[in-house]
Design an enzyme around this catalytic site. Structure first.
Site, PDB file in Angstrom:
ATOM      1  N   ASP D 233      45.665  27.847  52.233  1.00 28.07           N
ATOM      2  CA  ASP D 233      44.249  28.266  52.212  1.00 28.07           C
ATOM      3  C   ASP D 233      43.988  29.560  52.969  1.00 28.07           C
ATOM      4  OD1 ASP D 233      43.718  25.983  50.741  1.00 28.07           O
ATOM      5  OD2 ASP D 233      43.240  24.790  52.508  1.00 28.07           O
ATOM      6  N   ALA D 234      45.033  30.369  53.105  1.00 24.09           N
ATOM      7  CA  ALA D 234      44.876  31.605  53.875  1.00 24.09           C
ATOM      8  C   ALA D 234      45.184  32.849  53.060  1.00 24.09           C
ATOM      9  CB  ALA D 234      45.773  31.551  55.111  1.00 24.09           C
TER      10      ALA D 234
END
Lengths: 289, 289, 289, 289
Positions: D233-234
């Site tokens: 999620d980065a």
């Protein structure tokens, strides 16, 4: 919103605003063993009209389901000259889907149906084109192909009405259905035909709103879901939303952005209709979300 | 957007779309020592019109500032029959503010002015009311009180024009100025009079749009900033935005929500005007943000 | 929302969800001659907590204003172990404004105050800088200049507390006040200190959120208004809103766009606080709009 | 954006910002008979990086398609140490779709595919569940059922890689695929795996973001589409959008509202990827829309 696994009743009310309405309705429910799950009320102070949506758990309610309406009319509604509708949480309304050739709203509704997002039955699709027959077939939905011409319009509208009756249809969704509905049909389903118009009404009613929006140079486009009435694009608005556009967007870009907007706005309107959140009064809606 | 501490030139161009425009403009800048900071172009494919905004650093540019226009016309623009405007980053345009009695847009602009948000000079406020005189005085802005009646309209418009000339006004902002401007004034400041209309145009033009929006039962209200033209509320749109409303919102609630919308939308339009981001063509804007 | 020219009472309630709450409250009002203007209730089904905001016209109410609380506690609230607050529509709460050097929220609040948008009294501004003294003076608001350093922090916080007491302050608005408040101050004004944080919390708490947002490459930035608690940027959220950004936006652009967002979001939070629309429970808010 | 029926080339460039880039690229195109359809450039002034997307009509271009890359590298790119990618408008990229059990994004993509909204080929669906097999079959898409357990993870990832190679997959869309991808897979498809995360990142990364959002009491929820990278999620964000929620919304309501958001945000990201509008640099995207 409260969730409950047991059955609940939903009462939608409007009437002239008077003292004692809230207490009378809540007393009727409470004294008879109902547990209020959800209460929303609204007063239109200009028109002096009272609106209410109240939902209660039927688990310990002493009045039998089929008697609630009669008792409520006698004990409460009559006194206040209320307009009211009663629904039960276990109802599964029957929807007819009207479609032409544009598939995006149609597919979106079928996907929600297939995924079980909505508590609804779709037994019938009516179209003036043949294109969507396969999609209907794979979900086991009957598909009535009723092409419309100037000559056969009256005849086809009679067939539509027959089919709607035969399939015991509760409400109709026009998923970008590009034909004008017959007056009898509209008259038979008041506040029960949900249309999606591809503009931010009242801007750009009628045909080709994206072309008009582009011509006018607006910076935002919209979509509007409303109940169909005899006057085109003028029925009570249920839901609207918008998306930003810029000078870089061609008409085709607007149509593309608009497609996503249309399907979301239509779906929200249908969802609220299905949950008995919508009350219509003098061509406007009260949406208890 | 690039920031630069040295002075830059901004060129806004539009002309019939042709081969070789981009290369000609960039060559003119590059060959003469300019460093391109920002280039944005757009082609309206329906009308076959080319638009460009190009900004370059003047630090090493060999053409003197006051000669750039002449050279550009001779070497590039003439060949393509371009319409163009040249600006310099160190210009401080002079704004006149027109206001009536509603203070929200007026106060918002003065707060931005006081806080130094905008590179602008406001030497003059014109009003048909006396109410805002104190606010003007405390910021040292001259305030012309020109009440308008049917009888003195022509006379007052002449005075407005005189004042605008006398104060060397570059552009005008109508901060909810409730009077219709004279045709001569509008004609003298083409694409340089910024109005804020309190609806999502083209929906609800004219007076009392919040009342009309409430009556129609829309679920979203808007505000529109546009250049004033001879036709009321029909000029090229610079910026629009919207806010959600519900059945619970009275007209007063709409007015309250609309106030905040109006001031933000107007401020964005003024900001883009000040940064020479706006090109007008055939009653629509290209906004290079 | 109903408008009424006569005085009304507003009751905010929360308690464990039980049968009979709505009926008991509405009965209390109705039987004593109150006309319900507005009723909103909500049940948090996970935590089994009931929330209500009810407003009624006091014109024919038989219980004297100063006795309503006592009667309600005795007759209704005690039975359900309710937490409740009673307000009257003619109260004018007293706000203290804390500000540092960034003027946009501060000016925006003063403009609303000057224009009479809010029913509030602002007798006191506290700042660790001198910059805003003139703005305070022209509105006749007392301005306490209390610069904060590591050495004098405790001393200045004591002075702040004294001033707040002396000016009988009901609630505090931090208009981009860049100092951390003392624990005693925060403890003394629970759910009565409204802060604006310049990010979409819980994303980017702490210092320089626009820099972090730019670094992370988000496509939307936000602002959050919340009640200040002992833990920084972690208090109950009252209002949030967002605005789109793109790769073209520098940090300065984000700060500029954010300014407008911050002032709108803060103003909405204050408006809801002033109208007694906000209930806090377990670090979350119920906002009855 | 310009439309053209003839074939066009799209060049995406980034490099250290220097004088003369724009002129060199436009000269390369113009001098060789190309007609520039669309030019967008951007300079990241903090990092001093130049970005460009340029599209030109190949109709009269004198360099053969398969030689353009070589010529551009030799004549332009080498000199500026450019990173560049070349695409042609008639390419039809091959997408693999990963799905688990949540159908909304999956159905939405298939509906767009069936309706011809996107210029893409979808030859392969990979899933750790059997549920979507019918949907795949009716569109004639191969469906690889690869259930994942702790024991077989490495083995299944190898099979995934094999399939992706065998089907000559250009890019991957994770339509709410609930498994973490293997590092080798992620490494093999840099900036070519598009994920949809059901929160407004960086708020609420990881599992159950709607639960966390509800717990925190946010007033707005979001969805984020980003390129998958080794860190969960980065990765670089391509698109985000939000929708308002209130205290009335349960977690189930958030999930329902979020579904529509997720599918729209994912679709916009895929559309921009397909149109070669996205450039990635230092974990951020430049999206030329």
């Amino acid at each position: 919103m409260k969730n409950t696994t047991s059955k609940s009743a939903i009462l939608l009310i409007h009437c002239a605003d008077q003292k004692g309405i809230v207490i009378s309705v809540t007393e009727f429910i409470y004294k008879n063993g109902g547990n209020i799950l959800y209460l929303d009320q609204h007063v239109d102070t200009e028109r002096q009209v009272f609106f209410m949506r109240i939902e209660w758990d039927l688990h310990d309610f002493v009045i039998a389901d089929e008697k609630i309406g009669e008792y409520f009319e006698t004990l409460v509604a009559g006194r206040f000259s209320m307009n009211w509708r009663l629904h039960f949480s276990d109802e599964v309304p029957r929807m007819a889907l009207f479609v032409s050739r544009l598939p995006h709203c149609f597919y979106d509704i079928l996907a929600r149906y297939e995924a079980g997002e909505w508590k609804v039955e779709i037994p019938l699709i009516i179209s003036n084109h043949n294109d969507m027959q396969n999609a209907a077939r794979r979900l086991g939905i009957d598909y009535a192909y009723l092409p419309i011409s100037r000559e056969n319009r009256a005849e086809q509208e009679r067939k539509q009405l027959e089919l709607l009756g035969q399939y015991r249809i509760d409400f109709i969704v026009l998923a970008r259905y590009m034909q004008i509905l017959g007056d009898v049909l509209i008259g038979n389903y008041p506040d029960r035909i949900i249309n999606i118009h591809h503009s931010f009404l009242p801007a750009f009613p009628g045909a080709r709103p994206y072309h008009s929006a582009h011509e006018r140079g607006v910076k935002i486009i919209g979509a509007t879901s409303h109940y169909a009435t005899a006057e085109l694009d003028a029925g009570p608005i249920i839901e609207q939303d918008v998306v930003r556009v810029s000078h870089e967007n061609s008409i085709e870009d607007m149509i593309r952005k608009g497609r996503d907007l249309e399907k979301i706005v239509l779906a929200r309107a249908v969802w609220n209709h299905l949950h008995h959140n919508v009350l219509v009064y003098q061509n406007r809606t009260v949406v208890f979300e």
